[in-house]
Design an enzyme around this catalytic site. Structure first.
Site, PDB file in Angstrom:
ATOM      1  N   HIS A 286       0.209  -5.790  -5.189  1.00 57.94           N
ATOM      2  CA  HIS A 286       0.701  -6.945  -4.428  1.00 57.94           C
ATOM      3  C   HIS A 286       0.662  -8.209  -5.301  1.00 57.94           C
ATOM      4  O   HIS A 286       0.405  -9.319  -4.822  1.00 57.94           O
ATOM      5  CB  HIS A 286      -0.147  -7.142  -3.166  1.00 57.94           C
ATOM      6  CG  HIS A 286       0.620  -7.644  -1.985  1.00 57.94           C
ATOM      7  ND1 HIS A 286       1.102  -6.840  -0.995  1.00 57.94           N
ATOM      8  CD2 HIS A 286       1.006  -8.895  -1.638  1.00 57.94           C
ATOM      9  CE1 HIS A 286       1.714  -7.558  -0.082  1.00 57.94           C
ATOM     10  NE2 HIS A 286       1.686  -8.821  -0.454  1.00 57.94           N
TER      11      HIS A 286
ATOM     12  N   LYS B 192       5.133   1.148  -0.574  1.00 58.42           N
ATOM     13  CA  LYS B 192       4.806   0.101  -1.562  1.00 58.42           C
ATOM     14  C   LYS B 192       3.336  -0.287  -1.471  1.00 58.42           C
ATOM     15  O   LYS B 192       2.840  -0.616  -0.379  1.00 58.42           O
ATOM     16  CB  LYS B 192       5.678  -1.136  -1.303  1.00 58.42           C
ATOM     17  CG  LYS B 192       5.341  -2.331  -2.188  1.00 58.42           C
ATOM     18  CD  LYS B 192       6.375  -3.429  -2.035  1.00 58.42           C
ATOM     19  CE  LYS B 192       6.076  -4.628  -2.899  1.00 58.42           C
ATOM     20  NZ  LYS B 192       5.011  -5.469  -2.356  1.00 58.42           N
TER      21      LYS B 192
ATOM     22  N   THR C 142       5.156  -1.449   3.303  1.00 57.73           N
ATOM     23  CA  THR C 142       4.069  -1.987   2.477  1.00 57.73           C
ATOM     24  C   THR C 142       2.736  -1.627   3.101  1.00 57.73           C
ATOM     25  O   THR C 142       2.491  -1.908   4.280  1.00 57.73           O
ATOM     26  CB  THR C 142       4.220  -3.516   2.318  1.00 57.73           C
ATOM     27  OG1 THR C 142       5.475  -3.755   1.687  1.00 57.73           O
ATOM     28  CG2 THR C 142       3.108  -4.091   1.457  1.00 57.73           C
TER      29      THR C 142
ATOM     30  N   SER D 118      11.623  -9.401   3.192  1.00 58.12           N
ATOM     31  CA  SER D 118      10.262  -9.284   3.727  1.00 58.12           C
ATOM     32  C   SER D 118      10.258  -9.406   5.253  1.00 58.12           C
ATOM     33  O   SER D 118      11.036 -10.181   5.821  1.00 58.12           O
ATOM     34  CB  SER D 118       9.410 -10.410   3.137  1.00 58.12           C
ATOM     35  OG  SER D 118       8.240 -10.612   3.902  1.00 58.12           O
TER      36      SER D 118
ATOM     37  N   TYR E 201       5.947  -4.530   7.530  1.00 62.15           N
ATOM     38  CA  TYR E 201       4.505  -4.520   7.780  1.00 62.15           C
ATOM     39  C   TYR E 201       4.331  -3.920   9.159  1.00 62.15           C
ATOM     40  O   TYR E 201       4.924  -4.411  10.134  1.00 62.15           O
ATOM     41  CB  TYR E 201       3.941  -5.952   7.782  1.00 62.15           C
ATOM     42  CG  TYR E 201       3.688  -6.520   6.404  1.00 62.15           C
ATOM     43  CD1 TYR E 201       2.940  -5.801   5.479  1.00 62.15           C
ATOM     44  CD2 TYR E 201       4.169  -7.764   6.029  1.00 62.15           C
ATOM     45  CE1 TYR E 201       2.698  -6.308   4.208  1.00 62.15           C
ATOM     46  CE2 TYR E 201       3.917  -8.280   4.760  1.00 62.15           C
ATOM     47  CZ  TYR E 201       3.178  -7.537   3.863  1.00 62.15           C
ATOM     48  OH  TYR E 201       2.938  -8.040   2.612  1.00 62.15           O
TER      49      TYR E 201
END
Ligand code: FMN
Ligand code: 7N5
Length: 378
Positions: A276, A252, A156, A107, A130
């Site tokens: 999510h 995603k 994402t 992440s 992100y």
């Protein structure tokens, strides 16, 4: 770990071993948690066709994910703050995934940095991005993922507005954390966890800390990060990411057929059907509810990955039957990490692997490629 037989056992152990604020951060969802619950309930409603007297002595879980061989149709999803569930949590999870022969996705919101992980594991991993307001920072982050030889970028797209998680607010889950007597007590009764986290490489967002001036100042880091989620994000940004990332791209957070078609047009190699894990749009249908429509619409044009509520091999079988090529595990492995570091993540993967093998056997199926709607009861 001998008496751990299912993911729920790992969850309960995680709950015992890790301070409440971090356990709840992993476990809970947004608002009334309707979507969080629907993800689980709708999976459990799907029933299998029991088939007998089929030779299932040569069952094989191996498959390909993004064209690469994988020992089974599983991926460890990007999960933020793993290093707060267990010291160096990202490294532990990545090692467990690599030992099991499946991909690990780091992440953006990790405690260990990309470089920390790259320097500690044998094989390449995936990076989740992100897109934040500071595009210079994002470009640099993508370049770091390229330098670390990450083999896929997982973009994402379902968090440009952040769904409120009531329990995180109640627990004072912020960076820096809100300190209360009860929280101090909660930490004090878990010395093993405290020691592990203190021995870890970092105690804040490793990918971001170096970018913000006065990195020691957690308040500044926290304010910068919170202000960086970009509500203006749109499909043009995906094109921009495409232009700066030469490798495989996964989008995603797709939950709608029209969006799935737009995702195909970007040239991405895969999409993840995901809400999510019930942490964003509360009131959205479960991921498994929207999967068949998306798979029917675009499954022949783009690789379909799935997540949301997977807690067993039976759940993996259900998602594969309804059109997913592979499944991402989120909480299932985070619980394992909180319960027992790398060994706990390995246990989570192993539990799901064995359940999937058994379910295939009892449905009379030998290979992952054979799993389709025919394994489901009417
Ligand atoms: C604690 C936690 C943190 C997460 N952080 C991220 C993240 O940083 N980036 C991301 O793309 N998804 C994140 N997710 C979502 C997961 O990637 C995945 O979509 C979700 O967990 C799937 O649902 P499940 O937990 O029911 O398996 C997070 C999920 C959890 C539980
Ligand atoms: C601001 C949230 C970042 C991590 C994340 O995606 C999650 O907690 O679900």
């Amino acid at each position: 770990m001998k008496h751990i037989t299912c993911i729920e056992d790992l969850r309960l152990l995680h709950k015992r071993r890790v301070p409440k604020a971090f356990f709840d951060y992993a476990d809970r969802g947004s608002y009334a948690e309707e979507t969080l619950r629907a993800n689980r309930e709708d999976l459990q409603k799907i029933k299998f066709r029991q088939r007998i007297l089929v030779d299932v002595s040569k069952r094989d879980l191996s498959t390909t994910i993004l064209g690469e061989p994988s020992s089974m149709p599983l991926i460890l999803a990007p999960v933020g703050l793993l290093g707060m569930q267990h010291g160096d949590g990202e490294i532990h999870a990545c090692r467990a995934a690599q030992a099991a022969g499946i991909p690990f996705t780091q992440s953006t919101m990790s405690i260990c940095s990309i470089e920390d992980i790259a320097g500690s594991v044998e094989k390449p991993f995936w990076f989740q991005l992100y897109v934040m307001k500071d595009r210079g920072f994002i470009k640099a982050l993508v370049e770091r993922a390229i330098a670390a030889k990450c083999t896929a970028l997982c973009l994402t797209v379902d968090l440009q507005v952040i769904g409120q998680r009531h329990q995180d607010i109640k627990n004072g889950m912020s960076v820096p954390p809100e300190w209360t007597l009860s929280k101090l007590f909660d930490f004090a009764i878990r010395p093993g966890w405290v020691q592990g986290v203190l021995q870890g490489k970092r105690r804040t967002f490793g990918n971001i800390a170096g970018h913000v001036k006065n990195t020691e100042d957690l308040t500044k880091l926290s304010a910068w990060t919170a202000a960086q989620f970009d509500t203006s994000l749109n499909w043009k940004d995906v094109d921009w990411i495409r232009s700066i990332w030469p490798g495989k791209l996964i989008i995603k957070g797709i939950h709608d057929i029209e969006d799935a078609k737009l995702a195909v047009e970007t040239g991405a190699q895969a999409l993840v059907v995901s809400n999510h894990g019930g942490r964003q749009l509360d009131g959205a249908p479960s991921s498994i509810h929207v999967l068949p429509g998306i798979a029917d619409a675009v499954g022949d044009k783009i690789e379909i990955m799935f997540d949301g509520g997977i807690r067993s091999g039976q759940d993996v079988m259900r998602a594969l039957a309804l059109g997913a090529k592979s499944c991402m595990l989120g909480r299932a492995y985070a619980y394992g990490l909180g319960a027992g570091g790398q060994a706990g993540v390995a246990k989570a993967i192993d539990i799901i692997r064995n359940e999937l093998l058994t379910t295939m056997g009892l449905c009379g199926v030998n290979t992952v490629a054979e799993i389709d709607r025919k394994v489901l009861a009417d």
